[in-house]
Write a protein that holds these residues in place. Sequence first.
Motif, PDB file in Angstrom:
ATOM      1  N   GLY A 146       3.254   7.809  -2.759  1.00 14.50           N
ATOM      2  CA  GLY A 146       2.348   6.672  -2.790  1.00 14.50           C
ATOM      3  C   GLY A 146       3.010   5.499  -2.092  1.00 14.50           C
ATOM      4  N   SER A 147       2.547   4.291  -2.393  1.00 16.40           N
ATOM      5  CA  SER A 147       2.997   3.132  -1.638  1.00 16.40           C
ATOM      6  C   SER A 147       3.160   1.930  -2.561  1.00 16.40           C
ATOM      7  CB  SER A 147       1.939   2.806  -0.575  1.00 16.40           C
ATOM      8  OG  SER A 147       2.289   1.643   0.105  1.00 16.40           O
ATOM      9  N   MET A 148       4.220   1.125  -2.309  1.00 14.88           N
ATOM     10  CA  MET A 148       4.371  -0.127  -3.067  1.00 14.88           C
ATOM     11  C   MET A 148       3.157  -1.030  -2.834  1.00 14.88           C
ATOM     12  SD  MET A 148       6.964  -0.392  -4.995  1.00 14.88           S
ATOM     13  CE  MET A 148       6.370  -1.982  -5.478  1.00 14.88           C
ATOM     14  N   VAL A 190      -7.406  -0.275   4.350  1.00 13.83           N
ATOM     15  CA  VAL A 190      -8.127   0.945   3.961  1.00 13.83           C
ATOM     16  C   VAL A 190      -7.113   2.031   3.589  1.00 13.83           C
ATOM     17  CG1 VAL A 190      -9.569   2.818   4.871  1.00 13.83           C
ATOM     18  CG2 VAL A 190     -10.246   0.431   5.202  1.00 13.83           C
ATOM     19  N   TYR A 191      -6.023   2.112   4.366  1.00 17.23           N
ATOM     20  CA  TYR A 191      -4.970   3.085   4.019  1.00 17.23           C
ATOM     21  C   TYR A 191      -4.470   2.851   2.588  1.00 17.23           C
ATOM     22  CZ  TYR A 191      -0.162   4.314   3.177  1.00 17.23           C
ATOM     23  OH  TYR A 191       0.985   4.731   2.556  1.00 17.23           O
ATOM     24  N   HIS A 192      -4.089   1.610   2.283  1.00 21.35           N
ATOM     25  CA  HIS A 192      -3.555   1.348   0.934  1.00 21.35           C
ATOM     26  C   HIS A 192      -4.619   1.616  -0.132  1.00 21.35           C
ATOM     27  CE1 HIS A 192      -0.343  -0.948   3.128  1.00 21.35           C
ATOM     28  NE2 HIS A 192       0.383  -0.428   2.169  1.00 21.35           N
ATOM     29  N   LEU A 262      11.240 -10.271  19.187  1.00 24.25           N
ATOM     30  CA  LEU A 262      10.895  -9.724  17.872  1.00 24.25           C
ATOM     31  C   LEU A 262       9.509 -10.244  17.493  1.00 24.25           C
ATOM     32  CD1 LEU A 262      14.319 -10.203  16.008  1.00 24.25           C
ATOM     33  CD2 LEU A 262      13.545  -8.319  17.482  1.00 24.25           C
ATOM     34  N   THR A 263       8.637  -9.331  17.096  1.00 25.04           N
ATOM     35  CA  THR A 263       7.217  -9.660  16.899  1.00 25.04           C
ATOM     36  C   THR A 263       6.942 -10.028  15.436  1.00 25.04           C
ATOM     37  OG1 THR A 263       6.822  -7.299  16.583  1.00 25.04           O
ATOM     38  CG2 THR A 263       6.403  -8.169  18.795  1.00 25.04           C
ATOM     39  N   VAL A 264       7.279 -11.264  15.080  1.00 23.10           N
ATOM     40  CA  VAL A 264       7.044 -11.720  13.703  1.00 23.10           C
ATOM     41  C   VAL A 264       5.571 -12.124  13.569  1.00 23.10           C
ATOM     42  CG1 VAL A 264       7.616 -13.521  12.026  1.00 23.10           C
ATOM     43  CG2 VAL A 264       9.418 -12.508  13.464  1.00 23.10           C
ATOM     44  N   HIS A 265       4.896 -11.600  12.562  1.00 20.15           N
ATOM     45  CA  HIS A 265       3.495 -11.982  12.332  1.00 20.15           C
ATOM     46  C   HIS A 265       3.436 -13.285  11.541  1.00 20.15           C
ATOM     47  CE1 HIS A 265       2.114  -7.498  12.685  1.00 20.15           C
ATOM     48  NE2 HIS A 265       2.419  -8.043  13.851  1.00 20.15           N
ATOM     49  N   GLY A 266       2.793 -14.292  12.125  1.00 18.92           N
ATOM     50  CA  GLY A 266       2.648 -15.577  11.432  1.00 18.92           C
ATOM     51  C   GLY A 266       4.003 -16.191  11.155  1.00 18.92           C
ATOM     52  N   LYS A 333      -4.974  -9.352   7.414  1.00 18.14           N
ATOM     53  CA  LYS A 333      -5.439 -10.319   6.420  1.00 18.14           C
ATOM     54  C   LYS A 333      -4.472 -10.195   5.258  1.00 18.14           C
ATOM     55  CE  LYS A 333      -9.902 -11.877   4.869  1.00 18.14           C
ATOM     56  NZ  LYS A 333     -11.319 -11.563   4.796  1.00 18.14           N
ATOM     57  N   GLU A 334      -3.454 -11.050   5.248  1.00 21.95           N
ATOM     58  CA  GLU A 334      -2.401 -10.937   4.234  1.00 21.95           C
ATOM     59  C   GLU A 334      -1.844 -12.331   3.964  1.00 21.95           C
ATOM     60  OE1 GLU A 334       0.737  -8.483   5.933  1.00 21.95           O
ATOM     61  OE2 GLU A 334       1.033  -9.843   7.619  1.00 21.95           O
ATOM     62  N   ASP A 335      -1.222 -12.501   2.794  1.00 22.09           N
ATOM     63  CA  ASP A 335      -0.566 -13.780   2.498  1.00 22.09           C
ATOM     64  C   ASP A 335       0.576 -13.992   3.490  1.00 22.09           C
ATOM     65  OD1 ASP A 335      -2.211 -14.224   0.382  1.00 22.09           O
ATOM     66  OD2 ASP A 335      -0.797 -13.480  -1.132  1.00 22.09           O
TER      67      ASP A 335
HETATM   68  N1  USQ Z   1       4.982  -7.027  10.603  1.00 21.71           N
HETATM   69  C1  USQ Z   1       5.440  -7.996  11.482  1.00 21.71           C
HETATM   70  N2  USQ Z   1       5.713  -7.628  12.753  1.00 21.71           N
HETATM   71  C2  USQ Z   1       5.584  -6.345  13.188  1.00 21.71           C
HETATM   72  C3  USQ Z   1       5.125  -5.356  12.286  1.00 21.71           C
HETATM   73  C4  USQ Z   1       4.820  -5.731  10.993  1.00 21.71           C
HETATM   74  O1  USQ Z   1       5.585  -9.160  11.121  1.00 21.71           O
HETATM   75  O2  USQ Z   1       5.867  -6.082  14.361  1.00 21.71           O
HETATM   76  C5  USQ Z   1       4.669  -7.402   9.205  1.00 21.71           C
HETATM   77  C6  USQ Z   1       3.270  -7.024   8.757  1.00 21.71           C
HETATM   78  O3  USQ Z   1       2.326  -8.019   9.082  1.00 21.71           O
HETATM   79  C7  USQ Z   1       3.489  -6.840   7.258  1.00 21.71           C
HETATM   80  C8  USQ Z   1       4.922  -6.332   7.159  1.00 21.71           C
HETATM   81  O4  USQ Z   1       5.552  -6.649   8.392  1.00 21.71           O
HETATM   82  O5  USQ Z   1       3.436  -8.080   6.616  1.00 21.71           O
HETATM   83  C9  USQ Z   1       5.045  -4.846   6.898  1.00 21.71           C
HETATM   84  O6  USQ Z   1       4.328  -4.120   7.885  1.00 21.71           O
HETATM   85  P1  USQ Z   1       4.756  -2.623   8.260  1.00 21.71           P
HETATM   86  O7  USQ Z   1       3.884  -2.170   9.375  1.00 21.71           O
HETATM   87  O8  USQ Z   1       6.214  -2.534   8.435  1.00 21.71           O
HETATM   88  O9  USQ Z   1       4.440  -1.809   6.905  1.00 21.71           O
HETATM   89  P2  USQ Z   1       3.063  -1.483   6.173  1.00 21.71           P
HETATM   90  O10 USQ Z   1       1.871  -1.752   7.000  1.00 21.71           O
HETATM   91  O11 USQ Z   1       3.127  -2.145   4.851  1.00 21.71           O
HETATM   92  O12 USQ Z   1       3.120   0.097   5.962  1.00 21.71           O
HETATM   93  C10 USQ Z   1       4.327   0.838   5.835  1.00 21.71           C
HETATM   94  C11 USQ Z   1       3.983   2.311   6.032  1.00 21.71           C
HETATM   95  C12 USQ Z   1       3.027   2.774   4.917  1.00 21.71           C
HETATM   96  C13 USQ Z   1       3.650   2.468   3.574  1.00 21.71           C
HETATM   97  C14 USQ Z   1       4.022   1.004   3.444  1.00 21.71           C
HETATM   98  C15 USQ Z   1       4.854   0.732   2.216  1.00 21.71           C
HETATM   99  O13 USQ Z   1       3.370   2.500   7.307  1.00 21.71           O
HETATM  100  O14 USQ Z   1       2.815   4.167   5.042  1.00 21.71           O
HETATM  101  O15 USQ Z   1       2.770   2.796   2.521  1.00 21.71           O
HETATM  102  O16 USQ Z   1       4.882   0.637   4.557  1.00 21.71           O
HETATM  103  S1  USQ Z   1       4.516  -0.835   1.527  1.00 21.71           S
HETATM  104  O17 USQ Z   1       4.603  -1.849   2.571  1.00 21.71           O
HETATM  105  O18 USQ Z   1       5.468  -1.091   0.482  1.00 21.71           O
HETATM  106  O19 USQ Z   1       3.160  -0.791   1.042  1.00 21.71           O
END
Ligand code: USQ
Length: 403
Positions: A146-148, A190-192, A262-266, A333-335
């Motif tokens: 599962g996922s956090m 949708v994935y989560h 480095l691609t920081v979102h927001g 769409k995230e905090d």
């Molecule tokens: N982010 C950036 N820059 C990037 C990529 C992502 O700032 O280039 C940010 C995203 O906006 C987000 C965070 O980094 O706030 C995490 O994004 P991520 O793509 O690293 O991870 P996430 O979408 O949460 O999904 C990944 C796995 C998924 C798993 C999840 C665990 O793809 O399968 O369930 O991590 S968790 O995040 O704990 O839900």
Amino acid sequence: MDTTVLILGGDGFCGWPTALHLSRHGYHVVIVDNFSRRKIDVDLGLESLTPILPMEARLAAWRRASGNTIDFIMMDIAREYDRLLEVVRTMRPQAVVHFAEQRAAPYSMRDSACKRYTVNNNLNATHNVLCAIVESGLDVHLVHLGSMGVYGYATTQMPIPEGYLPVSIQAPDGSRVEREIMYPPAPGSVYHMTKTQDALFFYFYNKNDGIRITDLHQGIVWGTATDETGMSEALVNRFDYDGDYGTVLNRFLVQSVVGHPLTVHGTGGQTRAFIHIRDTVKCIKLAIENPPLPGERVKIFNQATETWSVKELATLVSRLTGCEARSYADPRKEDQENGLIVENGKFRSLGLKPVTLSEGLMNEVRDVVSRYRHRCTLTKIPCTSVWTAGQKTDTGGVPLTLA
Ligand code: USQ
Ligand code: NAD
């Protein structure tokens, strides 16, 4: 003891190193996969940064490196229920480890086709596995990834518990009712959302049919190699770096090698839970070896070893490599800012000694990236999937000052 373990999704990023790890530790491993992840790469015009070999060649390389045999069955577990049931009946596995879902949040938000595929695939896959275990009449332990993110990373000072939350409610007669409820879901993609629905399936089949289930709420997995994948180049693990499947820390490490900002979102204030791939494989083995007792409710573990904000990670990578970080309009769409405290005492109590983020480990990833940097397609780095129609893809960004 029967040591057969089915690894559903065993061709993927977490599944392949887990299959090797369990095989090395004496389990008879059977991988089931439909190669949907490889097909999505083709559809998106991508490839794993690392050159992953076809399954047959991977398994032959494992036989040469370890002397052990892993079996493989190509099957779509979301659509081929009768075959899945037959495999469970004939293999009589001790445990089924279920990785076989569409796992990228951005891919699940691309468009209606991807949303519907993610829901159909993930929910049917999980439900089919549960039905097959019930119909087989066997006592099979299901271990699910599962996922956090099912909890939505809400900022509170309260640690996120491992599945269950004690509540105390005042009854009309003034007495207090004490209960443990499932921690409230709050999916952000949708994935989560499919992962939160998986949890309800587990609750029901555990209550109704007594299936023994462990649900592992895993954080973002980083790194790429394990002891076993390092035994031969032919065993190399897949490595995603693109805007849909690449996860944040691995992406930053690739970007630092190929010269992309480095691609920081927001603001980068998003805090997430992380785990290194070496700990992922250890946690799965610990989960298999510590199943719930007969009649026990679903066991839920937080499979995460540390938390970091995106900006903190950018700062660490930038300090290590001197690369620039930029802030891009957040496609999600995230905090923009959240704290996150995650309880993870259960795996620690089973003996896990977490691998934590270090320069050595980041350099290990960068070494792998450097070896295969010629396979990186720079145009695939931007995140182009947006969460709502009003959001635009930002490929330029603005300079971000790091501490
Ligand atoms: N982010 C950036 N820059 C990037 C990529 C992502 O700032 O280039 C940010 C995203 O906006 C987000 C965070 O980094 O706030 C995490 O994004 P991520 O793509 O690293 O991870 P996430 O979408 O949460 O999904 C990944 C796995 C998924 C798993 C999840 C665990 O793809 O399968 O369930 O991590 S968790 O995040 O704990 O839900
Ligand atoms: P992945 O996409 O690399 O691997 C998933 C594998 O499952 C692929 O090989 C794919 O072909 C297969 N698959 C998908 N649907 C299938 C189906 N219907 N039938 C047969 N095979 C199918 O993903 P991953 O990163 O290895 O993630 C594995 C699991 O771990 C996922 O469920 C994911 O939600 C979870 N997880 C991953 C991360 C992470 O950071 N990668 C973090 C937390 C949780």
